[in-house]
Write an enzyme that holds these catalytic residues in place. Structure first.
Site, short mmCIF file in Angstrom:
data_model
loop_
_atom_site.label_atom_id
_atom_site.label_comp_id
_atom_site.label_asym_id
_atom_site.label_seq_id
_atom_site.Cartn_x
_atom_site.Cartn_y
_atom_site.Cartn_z
N CYS A 114 5.75 24.25 61.54
CA CYS A 114 5.61 24.99 62.80
C CYS A 114 4.15 25.22 63.19
O CYS A 114 3.86 25.64 64.31
CB CYS A 114 6.35 26.32 62.71
SG CYS A 114 8.07 26.10 62.25
N HIS A 254 3.83 31.54 67.72
CA HIS A 254 4.98 30.71 67.36
C HIS A 254 6.25 31.55 67.49
O HIS A 254 6.28 32.72 67.08
CB HIS A 254 4.79 30.21 65.92
CG HIS A 254 6.00 29.54 65.36
ND1 HIS A 254 6.72 28.61 66.05
CD2 HIS A 254 6.62 29.68 64.15
CE1 HIS A 254 7.74 28.19 65.31
NE2 HIS A 254 7.70 28.83 64.16
N ASN A 284 13.77 28.83 67.42
CA ASN A 284 12.54 28.32 66.81
C ASN A 284 12.50 26.80 66.96
O ASN A 284 13.26 26.10 66.31
CB ASN A 284 12.53 28.74 65.34
CG ASN A 284 11.30 28.24 64.59
OD1 ASN A 284 10.55 27.40 65.08
ND2 ASN A 284 11.11 28.74 63.39
N1 ACO Z 1 25.03 36.22 60.71
C1 ACO Z 1 25.51 37.31 60.12
N2 ACO Z 1 25.03 37.78 58.95
C2 ACO Z 1 24.02 37.09 58.39
C3 ACO Z 1 23.46 35.93 58.96
C4 ACO Z 1 24.02 35.50 60.17
N3 ACO Z 1 23.56 34.42 60.82
N4 ACO Z 1 22.48 35.49 58.17
C5 ACO Z 1 22.39 36.34 57.14
N5 ACO Z 1 23.33 37.31 57.25
C6 ACO Z 1 23.60 38.41 56.36
C7 ACO Z 1 23.11 38.18 54.95
O1 ACO Z 1 24.05 37.44 54.22
C8 ACO Z 1 22.92 39.56 54.45
O2 ACO Z 1 24.17 40.07 54.06
P1 ACO Z 1 24.29 40.99 52.74
O3 ACO Z 1 23.46 42.19 53.04
O4 ACO Z 1 25.76 41.24 52.67
O5 ACO Z 1 23.75 40.16 51.63
C9 ACO Z 1 22.49 40.37 55.69
O6 ACO Z 1 22.88 39.56 56.82
C10 ACO Z 1 21.01 40.62 55.77
O7 ACO Z 1 20.33 39.39 55.54
P2 ACO Z 1 18.78 39.34 55.43
O8 ACO Z 1 18.36 37.96 54.98
O9 ACO Z 1 18.30 40.52 54.66
O10 ACO Z 1 18.38 39.52 56.97
P3 ACO Z 1 16.95 39.76 57.58
O11 ACO Z 1 16.94 41.04 58.30
O12 ACO Z 1 15.85 39.52 56.57
O13 ACO Z 1 16.85 38.60 58.67
C11 ACO Z 1 15.93 36.40 59.06
C12 ACO Z 1 16.93 37.23 58.26
C13 ACO Z 1 16.28 36.48 60.52
C14 ACO Z 1 15.98 34.97 58.59
C15 ACO Z 1 14.50 36.96 58.85
O14 ACO Z 1 14.26 37.14 57.48
C16 ACO Z 1 13.43 36.06 59.43
O15 ACO Z 1 13.33 35.86 60.63
N6 ACO Z 1 12.51 35.57 58.60
C17 ACO Z 1 11.40 34.75 59.07
C18 ACO Z 1 11.80 33.35 59.36
C19 ACO Z 1 10.65 32.59 59.96
O16 ACO Z 1 9.76 33.17 60.54
N7 ACO Z 1 10.59 31.27 59.83
C20 ACO Z 1 9.47 30.59 60.42
C21 ACO Z 1 9.11 29.41 59.78
S1 ACO Z 1 10.25 28.16 60.01
C22 ACO Z 1 9.50 26.68 59.65
O17 ACO Z 1 8.36 26.58 59.40
C23 ACO Z 1 10.36 25.47 59.60
#
Ligand code: ACO
Length: 332
Positions: A114, A254, A284
């Site tokens: 990215c 980004h 994204n």
């Molecule tokens: N729908 C419903 N529930 C979900 C989903 C979904 N799509 N995905 C995860 N959950 C659940 C999990 O299983 C978890 O359940 P549990 O508590 O029973 O275990 C709960 O939701 C919370 O999950 P977390 O992973 O703690 O959620 P978080 O608030 O951290 O959000 C996210 C996840 C959106 C991925 C966040 O961490 C994020 O945006 N991180 C940064 C990603 C990023 O910036 N990437 C950029 C680089 S990409 C690249 O370079 C290719």
């Protein structure tokens, strides 16, 4: 004397097919509410049929070249920032070259996920300043949808396909549009986001690797990394630009997660109307997200040209790229 650079044209392209959060609920256990609240995403564009990242990259490139008013035969370097390609070679840059008729361009691809557009900008700048090139086309294009595990709700809801392009040339009025570029990499954190390509293969040595090759991401670690490290990296780049943070008109980050964008806005003390985001409509799109957000913001009137802006990308590697730029009227 340092050669001043002009950002001459920017364009973007996305595929036609749109998948909404509600559509995703038909194939995985998720909800519009969860995706919107945690990420800000409502829909994303994805490729279909025979269309590839190269096709949308070509269309984005043509738009950027048209805006630049530079003859395509005058382009002497094409850098493609692409992570999910139909094949490793010919390179995406070579395929774009053939399609647009940039017959005098050298071509290569880079992999910085990215951060690819900003890495491309840094390389293009170095090529122009060292007189290896005069007119450079950067094409950031990705088809992440083709490398997602659509049964993994922790990744498949986050991404979309898209392409962005930028043309750089030598400035004829002494104004340098690229005030600073800063590129970082922290390879020891590479395991945060991975996407394997070729696996074990030679039957005389070992069994074939049958495992499908999908994007895997430790979202929590990426989130923590970005909100902890990125603001300091941006401040470092701004300090090299000769401008102060409060003298810069816009922040174009980004588009990975709305909560990350809001955290940056707060920490860098930008007002919401000066922070550009369209993650809601595109998710994204990897290296393409910055040019897509930028062009859309200008077209919608949210971003007024001429202006100064911070462009900042982060992604797998881990890599981070930041640029402080001036954007002239007519480039979009
Ligand atoms: N729908 C419903 N529930 C979900 C989903 C979904 N799509 N995905 C995860 N959950 C659940 C999990 O299983 C978890 O359940 P549990 O508590 O029973 O275990 C709960 O939701 C919370 O999950 P977390 O992973 O703690 O959620 P978080 O608030 O951290 O959000 C996210 C996840 C959106 C991925 C966040 O961490 C994020 O945006 N991180 C940064 C990603 C990023 O910036 N990437 C950029 C680089 S990409 C690249 O370079 C290719």
């Amino acid at each position: 004397m340092s050669i001043p650079i002009r950002i001459a044209g920017i364009g973007f392209e996305v595929p036609e097919t749109v998948i909404t959060n509600d559509d995703l609920t038909k194939i995985i256990d998720t909800s519009d509410e969860w995706i919107k609240t945690r990420t800000g995403i409502e829909r994303r564009h994805v490729l279909s049929g025979n269309e590839s990242a190269v096709d949308i990259g070509i269309r984005a490139a043509e738009k950027a070249i048209k805006k630049s008013k530079i003859d395509v035969k005058e382009i002497d370097l094409i850098i493609a920032a692409a992570s999910v390609e139909a094949h490793a070679y010919p390179s995406t840059a070579c395929e774009v070259q053939a399609a647009i008729g940039a017959v005098n361009a050298a071509c290569f691809d880079i992999t910085a996920a990215c951060s690819g557009l900003i890495y491309g900008l840094g390389i293009a700048r170095a090529f122009i300043k060292s007189q290896f090139a005069k007119n450079v086309l950067i094409v950031a294009t990705d088809a992440i949808s083709r490398s997602l595990d659509w049964t993994d709700r922790t990744t498949c809801v986050l991404f979309g396909d898209g392409a962005g392009a930028m043309v750089l040339t030598i400035s004829d009025d002494e104004q340098d549009d690229i005030l600073a570029v800063d590129l970082k990499a922290e390879g020891h954190l590479g395991h945060f986001i991975t996407m394997p390509i070729a696996g074990k293969n030679c039957p005389l040595v070992e069994p074939n690797d049958e495992e499908k090759m999908f994007v895997k991401m430790d979202g929590k670690e990426v989130y923590k990394y970005v909100v902890t490290k990125l603001p300091g990296y941006i401040e470092e780049c701004v300090s090299k630009s000769g401008l102060k943070m409060n003298e810069i008109d816009y922040l174009v980050p980004h588009q990975a997660n709305m909560r990350i964008i809001e955290a940056l806005e707060k920490r860098l003390e930008f007002s919401p109307e000066n922070v550009i985001s369209n993650i809601k409509d595109y998710a994204n799109t990897s290296a393409a997200s910055i040019p897509i957000a930028l062009v859309e913001a200008v077209e919608s009137g949210k971003m007024k040209l001429p202006c100064s802006a911070i462009l900042t990308g982060f992604g797998a590697g881990m890599t981070v790229g930041t640029a402080v730029v001036k954007l002239r009227e007519g480039i979009v």
